[in-house]
Enzyme design. Sequence first.
Site, PDB file in Angstrom:
ATOM      1  N   ASP A  43       8.076  34.661  13.420  1.00 11.22           N
ATOM      2  CA  ASP A  43       7.723  34.044  14.702  1.00 11.22           C
ATOM      3  C   ASP A  43       6.329  33.437  14.661  1.00 11.22           C
ATOM      4  O   ASP A  43       5.403  33.888  15.349  1.00 11.22           O
ATOM      5  CB  ASP A  43       7.836  35.083  15.829  1.00 11.22           C
ATOM      6  CG  ASP A  43       9.259  35.620  15.953  1.00 11.22           C
ATOM      7  OD1 ASP A  43      10.196  34.914  15.544  1.00 11.22           O
ATOM      8  OD2 ASP A  43       9.433  36.748  16.446  1.00 11.22           O
ATOM      9  N   ARG A 101      19.152  32.453  17.874  1.00 12.95           N
ATOM     10  CA  ARG A 101      19.328  31.492  18.967  1.00 12.95           C
ATOM     11  C   ARG A 101      19.865  32.147  20.243  1.00 12.95           C
ATOM     12  O   ARG A 101      19.791  31.584  21.309  1.00 12.95           O
ATOM     13  CB  ARG A 101      20.260  30.374  18.465  1.00 12.95           C
ATOM     14  CG  ARG A 101      20.711  29.341  19.466  1.00 12.95           C
ATOM     15  CD  ARG A 101      19.557  28.541  20.030  1.00 12.95           C
ATOM     16  NE  ARG A 101      20.043  27.561  20.982  1.00 12.95           N
ATOM     17  CZ  ARG A 101      20.462  27.838  22.211  1.00 12.95           C
ATOM     18  NH1 ARG A 101      20.481  29.086  22.638  1.00 12.95           N
ATOM     19  NH2 ARG A 101      20.874  26.876  23.010  1.00 12.95           N
ATOM     20  N   LYS A 102      20.452  33.330  20.097  1.00 15.13           N
ATOM     21  CA  LYS A 102      21.027  34.060  21.244  1.00 15.13           C
ATOM     22  C   LYS A 102      21.861  33.121  22.121  1.00 15.13           C
ATOM     23  O   LYS A 102      21.591  32.925  23.309  1.00 15.13           O
ATOM     24  CB  LYS A 102      19.949  34.742  22.076  1.00 15.13           C
ATOM     25  CG  LYS A 102      19.179  35.817  21.303  1.00 15.13           C
ATOM     26  CD  LYS A 102      18.219  36.569  22.212  1.00 15.13           C
ATOM     27  CE  LYS A 102      17.456  37.653  21.498  1.00 15.13           C
ATOM     28  NZ  LYS A 102      16.423  37.178  20.569  1.00 15.13           N
ATOM     29  N   PHE A 103      22.888  32.541  21.530  1.00 17.89           N
ATOM     30  CA  PHE A 103      23.766  31.641  22.281  1.00 17.89           C
ATOM     31  C   PHE A 103      24.398  32.383  23.455  1.00 17.89           C
ATOM     32  O   PHE A 103      24.839  33.520  23.301  1.00 17.89           O
ATOM     33  CB  PHE A 103      24.898  31.132  21.379  1.00 17.89           C
ATOM     34  CG  PHE A 103      24.453  30.148  20.332  1.00 17.89           C
ATOM     35  CD1 PHE A 103      24.280  28.805  20.640  1.00 17.89           C
ATOM     36  CD2 PHE A 103      24.200  30.556  19.030  1.00 17.89           C
ATOM     37  CE1 PHE A 103      23.877  27.890  19.683  1.00 17.89           C
ATOM     38  CE2 PHE A 103      23.800  29.653  18.063  1.00 17.89           C
ATOM     39  CZ  PHE A 103      23.641  28.318  18.388  1.00 17.89           C
ATOM     40  N   ASP A 105      26.842  30.730  26.724  1.00 15.45           N
ATOM     41  CA  ASP A 105      27.268  29.649  27.604  1.00 15.45           C
ATOM     42  C   ASP A 105      28.801  29.569  27.515  1.00 15.45           C
ATOM     43  O   ASP A 105      29.420  30.390  26.847  1.00 15.45           O
ATOM     44  CB  ASP A 105      26.622  28.313  27.192  1.00 15.45           C
ATOM     45  CG  ASP A 105      26.370  27.412  28.408  1.00 15.45           C
ATOM     46  OD1 ASP A 105      27.297  27.277  29.224  1.00 15.45           O
ATOM     47  OD2 ASP A 105      25.275  26.859  28.535  1.00 15.45           O
ATOM     48  N   ILE A 106      29.370  28.563  28.148  1.00 16.35           N
ATOM     49  CA  ILE A 106      30.812  28.382  27.995  1.00 16.35           C
ATOM     50  C   ILE A 106      31.085  27.937  26.550  1.00 16.35           C
ATOM     51  O   ILE A 106      30.200  27.391  25.874  1.00 16.35           O
ATOM     52  CB  ILE A 106      31.373  27.351  28.996  1.00 16.35           C
ATOM     53  CG1 ILE A 106      30.696  25.984  28.820  1.00 16.35           C
ATOM     54  CG2 ILE A 106      31.271  27.859  30.417  1.00 16.35           C
ATOM     55  CD1 ILE A 106      31.447  24.848  29.473  1.00 16.35           C
ATOM     56  N   GLY A 107      32.326  28.190  26.106  1.00 16.95           N
ATOM     57  CA  GLY A 107      32.679  27.940  24.709  1.00 16.95           C
ATOM     58  C   GLY A 107      32.349  26.546  24.218  1.00 16.95           C
ATOM     59  O   GLY A 107      31.776  26.361  23.135  1.00 16.95           O
ATOM     60  N   TYR A 339       8.733  49.817  20.327  1.00 14.87           N
ATOM     61  CA  TYR A 339       8.796  49.936  18.872  1.00 14.87           C
ATOM     62  C   TYR A 339       9.211  51.325  18.401  1.00 14.87           C
ATOM     63  O   TYR A 339       8.855  52.335  19.003  1.00 14.87           O
ATOM     64  CB  TYR A 339       7.434  49.599  18.253  1.00 14.87           C
ATOM     65  CG  TYR A 339       7.090  48.130  18.362  1.00 14.87           C
ATOM     66  CD1 TYR A 339       7.803  47.172  17.635  1.00 14.87           C
ATOM     67  CD2 TYR A 339       6.049  47.701  19.182  1.00 14.87           C
ATOM     68  CE1 TYR A 339       7.482  45.822  17.741  1.00 14.87           C
ATOM     69  CE2 TYR A 339       5.727  46.348  19.290  1.00 14.87           C
ATOM     70  CZ  TYR A 339       6.447  45.417  18.556  1.00 14.87           C
ATOM     71  OH  TYR A 339       6.138  44.088  18.659  1.00 14.87           O
TER      72      TYR A 339
HETATM   73  O1  6AU Z   1       8.571  42.574  15.748  1.00 15.36           O
HETATM   74  P1  6AU Z   1       8.289  41.701  16.941  1.00 15.36           P
HETATM   75  O2  6AU Z   1       8.219  42.480  18.231  1.00 15.36           O
HETATM   76  O3  6AU Z   1       7.079  40.835  16.758  1.00 15.36           O
HETATM   77  O4  6AU Z   1       9.494  40.642  17.039  1.00 15.36           O
HETATM   78  C1  6AU Z   1      10.802  41.031  17.297  1.00 15.36           C
HETATM   79  C2  6AU Z   1      11.736  39.856  17.145  1.00 15.36           C
HETATM   80  C3  6AU Z   1      11.531  38.729  18.126  1.00 15.36           C
HETATM   81  C4  6AU Z   1      12.581  38.965  19.194  1.00 15.36           C
HETATM   82  O5  6AU Z   1      13.037  37.726  19.751  1.00 15.36           O
HETATM   83  C5  6AU Z   1      13.698  39.642  18.419  1.00 15.36           C
HETATM   84  O6  6AU Z   1      13.070  40.311  17.325  1.00 15.36           O
HETATM   85  N1  6AU Z   1      14.486  40.647  19.188  1.00 15.36           N
HETATM   86  C6  6AU Z   1      15.894  40.594  19.222  1.00 15.36           C
HETATM   87  C7  6AU Z   1      16.719  39.769  18.366  1.00 15.36           C
HETATM   88  C8  6AU Z   1      16.496  39.708  16.950  1.00 15.36           C
HETATM   89  O7  6AU Z   1      17.721  39.261  18.758  1.00 15.36           O
HETATM   90  C9  6AU Z   1      16.602  41.447  20.040  1.00 15.36           C
HETATM   91  C10 6AU Z   1      15.939  42.489  20.706  1.00 15.36           C
HETATM   92  O8  6AU Z   1      16.548  43.323  21.327  1.00 15.36           O
HETATM   93  N2  6AU Z   1      14.578  42.568  20.571  1.00 15.36           N
HETATM   94  C11 6AU Z   1      13.843  41.686  19.829  1.00 15.36           C
HETATM   95  O9  6AU Z   1      12.625  41.863  19.755  1.00 15.36           O
HETATM   96  O10 6AU Z   1      11.767  37.510  17.449  1.00 15.36           O
END
Ligand code: 6AU
Length: 386
Positions: A43, A101-103, A105-107, A339
Amino acid sequence: MASRHPTITQPFAERAKTATHPLTRYLFRLMDLKASNLCLSADVTTARDLLSLADKVGPSIVVLKTHYDLISGWDYNPQTGTGAKLAALARKHGFLIFEDRKFVDIGKTVQMQYTAGTARIIDWAHITNANIDAGKDMVRAMAEAAAKWKERIPYEVKTSVTVGTPVSDQFDDEDVDPAADRVQGDSTQQQRLDVTSAPQRLEPREQDSRDVDGRKGSIVSITTVTQSFEPADSPRLSKTHDQGDDTVFPGIEEPPMDRGLLLLAQMSSKGCLMTPDYTRACVEAAREHPNFVMGFVAQESLNSAPEDNFIHMTPGCKLPPPGEDENGEVPGDGLGQQYNTPAKLVGLCGTDIVIVGRGIIQAGDPPSEAERYRRRAWKAYLARLG
Ligand code: 6AU
């Protein structure tokens, strides 16, 4: 109980033999080869930092997770852009790319978001994820889109038409294809066309343009770029990445051309609204689409039926600073993120891969911090095997 499921104590190399999805089988083998169950959540905010980080941390990880929409300077060129460069680094270091991307929406909409638009996520991301709040049909829609993509991956072809004062040998088979404008999706015609990474100018061939009296004819060459298709696993497609970027990680072949989906079944954030019923629906959807759904982003193993062998990836992972008790509590980020340590997530909760972002990126030396996470998460996996 998740902790009693046989996959918890089964080595990844064994699970590679029974997993249904080809990419899951590949990933388990890669994990075994690299002794790594670490995913870097890359990120960062610029394409340059993303590529540099992927290159430096690549040796320690098996999955690189992206959020392409937070990267400035993302180059969308399918052959030479950021996606293609990431793919080259993935080949070099042996990791899969997971676009987070965590899609949802509709198909029909998710099909288009996944396969088209500026980013063309399906072209460069082996794995993506979806929140199925919109209903399970969305998973079917994405699975269908991925199957179609695999059958008919788009690529650019150069076709040229030459007009003017023709001589008999001017129009050879390679230069002129009368069906050139009709090749879209035509697998027999496309075999005769060259893959090219960019539009190219075709120069007139002077020696061919003279008639029997030696008079020079006037030749006009037109080069057009047309979209055509061929199967994603065609060896011809390996030509679409940059020259010089073809180093391949030793010890394992390149990944299969299948695409995989992870269902966002549980989240790491405080106050998450995903209910146990929603999580159960994710497991049902995964079982209904075993050739597309690889597993889950979740906080614990969700394998429960005897035949389940889904892969689990878990974010919200951080180690206490070096020198402190490695199983100690790690505070959240103040914005809802919570965490846990690799030992807890892999050892107690039964996840397979830990996803780490800021724990690595914000360290003074990200590559050595990634190694520290790799060692801890792998140690927790070995301990789990007992
Ligand atoms: O280790 P971090 O906290 O700096 O980053 C965690 C990464 C971020 C979030 O968008 C993602 O993991 N994430 C996700 C995902 C991967 O889908 C789901 C979730 O429950 N928590 C989460 O932090 O890029």
